[in-house]
Design a protein around this motif. Structure first.
Motif, PDB file in Angstrom:
ATOM      1  N   MET A   1       0.838  -1.170   0.000  1.00 57.33           N
ATOM      2  CA  MET A   1       0.000   0.000   0.000  1.00 57.33           C
ATOM      3  C   MET A   1       0.888   1.240   0.000  1.00 57.33           C
ATOM      4  O   MET A   1       1.893   1.281   0.692  1.00 57.33           O
ATOM      5  CB  MET A   1      -0.852   0.022   1.263  1.00 57.33           C
ATOM      6  N   SER A   2       0.427   2.207  -0.729  1.00 55.90           N
ATOM      7  CA  SER A   2       1.241   3.422  -0.762  1.00 55.90           C
ATOM      8  C   SER A   2       0.989   4.241   0.506  1.00 55.90           C
ATOM      9  O   SER A   2      -0.006   4.067   1.208  1.00 55.90           O
ATOM     10  CB  SER A   2       0.933   4.241  -2.008  1.00 55.90           C
ATOM     11  N   GLU A   3       1.924   5.122   0.745  1.00 54.22           N
ATOM     12  CA  GLU A   3       1.852   5.943   1.948  1.00 54.22           C
ATOM     13  C   GLU A   3       0.629   6.854   1.940  1.00 54.22           C
ATOM     14  O   GLU A   3      -0.024   7.066   2.967  1.00 54.22           O
ATOM     15  CB  GLU A   3       3.138   6.773   2.051  1.00 54.22           C
ATOM     16  N   ALA A   4       0.233   7.389   0.801  1.00 51.00           N
ATOM     17  CA  ALA A   4      -0.911   8.303   0.688  1.00 51.00           C
ATOM     18  C   ALA A   4      -2.217   7.583   1.019  1.00 51.00           C
ATOM     19  O   ALA A   4      -3.098   8.136   1.698  1.00 51.00           O
ATOM     20  CB  ALA A   4      -0.970   8.902  -0.701  1.00 51.00           C
ATOM     21  N   ILE A   5      -2.339   6.353   0.552  1.00 50.18           N
ATOM     22  CA  ILE A   5      -3.563   5.588   0.822  1.00 50.18           C
ATOM     23  C   ILE A   5      -3.650   5.269   2.316  1.00 50.18           C
ATOM     24  O   ILE A   5      -4.712   5.369   2.929  1.00 50.18           O
ATOM     25  CB  ILE A   5      -3.596   4.298  -0.019  1.00 50.18           C
ATOM     26  N   LEU A   6      -2.547   4.895   2.919  1.00 53.91           N
ATOM     27  CA  LEU A   6      -2.513   4.591   4.346  1.00 53.91           C
ATOM     28  C   LEU A   6      -2.899   5.817   5.181  1.00 53.91           C
ATOM     29  O   LEU A   6      -3.693   5.715   6.122  1.00 53.91           O
ATOM     30  CB  LEU A   6      -1.127   4.083   4.750  1.00 53.91           C
ATOM     31  N   VAL A   7      -2.377   6.974   4.821  1.00 54.37           N
ATOM     32  CA  VAL A   7      -2.706   8.218   5.529  1.00 54.37           C
ATOM     33  C   VAL A   7      -4.191   8.527   5.354  1.00 54.37           C
ATOM     34  O   VAL A   7      -4.873   8.923   6.312  1.00 54.37           O
ATOM     35  CB  VAL A   7      -1.823   9.381   5.019  1.00 54.37           C
ATOM     36  N   ALA A   8      -4.748   8.327   4.158  1.00 57.51           N
ATOM     37  CA  ALA A   8      -6.165   8.591   3.905  1.00 57.51           C
ATOM     38  C   ALA A   8      -7.053   7.661   4.714  1.00 57.51           C
ATOM     39  O   ALA A   8      -8.069   8.081   5.283  1.00 57.51           O
ATOM     40  CB  ALA A   8      -6.463   8.445   2.418  1.00 57.51           C
ATOM     41  N   VAL A   9      -6.677   6.390   4.815  1.00 59.05           N
ATOM     42  CA  VAL A   9      -7.467   5.427   5.585  1.00 59.05           C
ATOM     43  C   VAL A   9      -7.433   5.777   7.071  1.00 59.05           C
ATOM     44  O   VAL A   9      -8.455   5.778   7.755  1.00 59.05           O
ATOM     45  CB  VAL A   9      -6.953   3.989   5.337  1.00 59.05           C
ATOM     46  N   ILE A  10      -6.257   6.107   7.583  1.00 56.93           N
ATOM     47  CA  ILE A  10      -6.136   6.474   9.002  1.00 56.93           C
ATOM     48  C   ILE A  10      -6.912   7.762   9.280  1.00 56.93           C
ATOM     49  O   ILE A  10      -7.634   7.864  10.283  1.00 56.93           O
ATOM     50  CB  ILE A  10      -4.652   6.609   9.404  1.00 56.93           C
ATOM     51  N   SER A  11      -6.808   8.736   8.387  1.00 53.81           N
ATOM     52  CA  SER A  11      -7.535   9.998   8.561  1.00 53.81           C
ATOM     53  C   SER A  11      -9.035   9.762   8.529  1.00 53.81           C
ATOM     54  O   SER A  11      -9.793  10.333   9.344  1.00 53.81           O
ATOM     55  CB  SER A  11      -7.161  10.992   7.467  1.00 53.81           C
ATOM     56  N   GLY A  12      -9.483   8.926   7.610  1.00 54.35           N
ATOM     57  CA  GLY A  12     -10.917   8.620   7.529  1.00 54.35           C
ATOM     58  C   GLY A  12     -11.416   7.926   8.789  1.00 54.35           C
ATOM     59  O   GLY A  12     -12.497   8.243   9.305  1.00 54.35           O
ATOM     60  N   ALA A  13     -10.640   6.981   9.299  1.00 55.41           N
ATOM     61  CA  ALA A  13     -11.032   6.259  10.512  1.00 55.41           C
ATOM     62  C   ALA A  13     -11.091   7.205  11.708  1.00 55.41           C
ATOM     63  O   ALA A  13     -12.031   7.154  12.513  1.00 55.41           O
ATOM     64  CB  ALA A  13     -10.061   5.123  10.777  1.00 55.41           C
ATOM     65  N   CYS A  14     -10.126   8.086  11.831  1.00 58.25           N
ATOM     66  CA  CYS A  14     -10.123   9.051  12.941  1.00 58.25           C
ATOM     67  C   CYS A  14     -11.291  10.019  12.827  1.00 58.25           C
ATOM     68  O   CYS A  14     -11.916  10.369  13.843  1.00 58.25           O
ATOM     69  CB  CYS A  14      -8.802   9.806  12.980  1.00 58.25           C
ATOM     70  N   THR A  15     -11.575  10.454  11.618  1.00 57.39           N
ATOM     71  CA  THR A  15     -12.706  11.350  11.401  1.00 57.39           C
ATOM     72  C   THR A  15     -14.007  10.655  11.785  1.00 57.39           C
ATOM     73  O   THR A  15     -14.877  11.247  12.439  1.00 57.39           O
ATOM     74  CB  THR A  15     -12.769  11.808   9.935  1.00 57.39           C
ATOM     75  N   LEU A  16     -14.161   9.410  11.389  1.00 59.89           N
ATOM     76  CA  LEU A  16     -15.355   8.641  11.709  1.00 59.89           C
ATOM     77  C   LEU A  16     -15.510   8.472  13.221  1.00 59.89           C
ATOM     78  O   LEU A  16     -16.592   8.681  13.772  1.00 59.89           O
ATOM     79  CB  LEU A  16     -15.301   7.264  11.031  1.00 59.89           C
ATOM     80  N   LEU A  17     -14.422   8.121  13.900  1.00 57.15           N
ATOM     81  CA  LEU A  17     -14.477   7.963  15.358  1.00 57.15           C
ATOM     82  C   LEU A  17     -14.805   9.283  16.060  1.00 57.15           C
ATOM     83  O   LEU A  17     -15.584   9.312  17.012  1.00 57.15           O
ATOM     84  CB  LEU A  17     -13.155   7.408  15.879  1.00 57.15           C
ATOM     85  N   GLY A  18     -14.218  10.364  15.587  1.00 57.28           N
ATOM     86  CA  GLY A  18     -14.495  11.674  16.183  1.00 57.28           C
ATOM     87  C   GLY A  18     -15.941  12.085  15.983  1.00 57.28           C
ATOM     88  O   GLY A  18     -16.585  12.611  16.895  1.00 57.28           O
ATOM     89  N   SER A  19     -16.464  11.839  14.805  1.00 58.01           N
ATOM     90  CA  SER A  19     -17.868  12.177  14.528  1.00 58.01           C
ATOM     91  C   SER A  19     -18.811  11.344  15.379  1.00 58.01           C
ATOM     92  O   SER A  19     -19.779  11.866  15.941  1.00 58.01           O
ATOM     93  CB  SER A  19     -18.185  11.952  13.049  1.00 58.01           C
ATOM     94  N   LEU A  20     -18.544  10.055  15.477  1.00 59.99           N
ATOM     95  CA  LEU A  20     -19.386   9.192  16.306  1.00 59.99           C
ATOM     96  C   LEU A  20     -19.335   9.614  17.772  1.00 59.99           C
ATOM     97  O   LEU A  20     -20.354   9.621  18.467  1.00 59.99           O
ATOM     98  CB  LEU A  20     -18.961   7.733  16.168  1.00 59.99           C
ATOM     99  N   GLY A  21     -18.163   9.965  18.252  1.00 58.16           N
ATOM    100  CA  GLY A  21     -18.038  10.442  19.637  1.00 58.16           C
ATOM    101  C   GLY A  21     -18.838  11.713  19.866  1.00 58.16           C
ATOM    102  O   GLY A  21     -19.507  11.863  20.891  1.00 58.16           O
ATOM    103  N   GLY A  22     -18.788  12.631  18.912  1.00 62.37           N
ATOM    104  CA  GLY A  22     -19.547  13.880  19.027  1.00 62.37           C
ATOM    105  C   GLY A  22     -21.043  13.637  19.014  1.00 62.37           C
ATOM    106  O   GLY A  22     -21.788  14.235  19.794  1.00 62.37           O
TER     107      GLY A  22
END
Length: 74
Positions: A1-22
């Motif tokens: 996996m490329s570094e950009a895809i990994l960063v996008a997946v991690i960012s998406g997961a963090c965004t999802l967790l933050g939204s659910l927490g809110g």
């Protein structure tokens, strides 16, 4: 996996967790405030019911006083 895809997946997961927490925090606060409001409305309704009953009793007493005054007229 490329570094950009990994960063996008991690960012998406963090965004999802933050939204659910809110959303969960907001939902909890809303439920708490609704509960408090229901308690206040219940207290208010009790006061209204008591006032209504007292007004009825007061009307009865006024009629009784009027009848007593008429009975004891000279």
């Amino acid at each position: 996996m490329s570094e950009a895809i990994l960063v996008a997946v991690i960012s998406g997961a963090c965004t999802l967790l933050g939204s659910l927490g809110g959303v969960m925090a907001t939902s909890s606060l809303t439920a708490y405030r609704l509960k408090r409001l229901e308690e206040q409305v219940g207290k208010h309704n009790q006061v209204i019911e008591r006032t209504f009953r007292l007004e009825g009793r007061m009307t009865e007493m006024e009629h009784e006083v009027r009848d007593l005054k008429e009975y004891h007229k000279p």
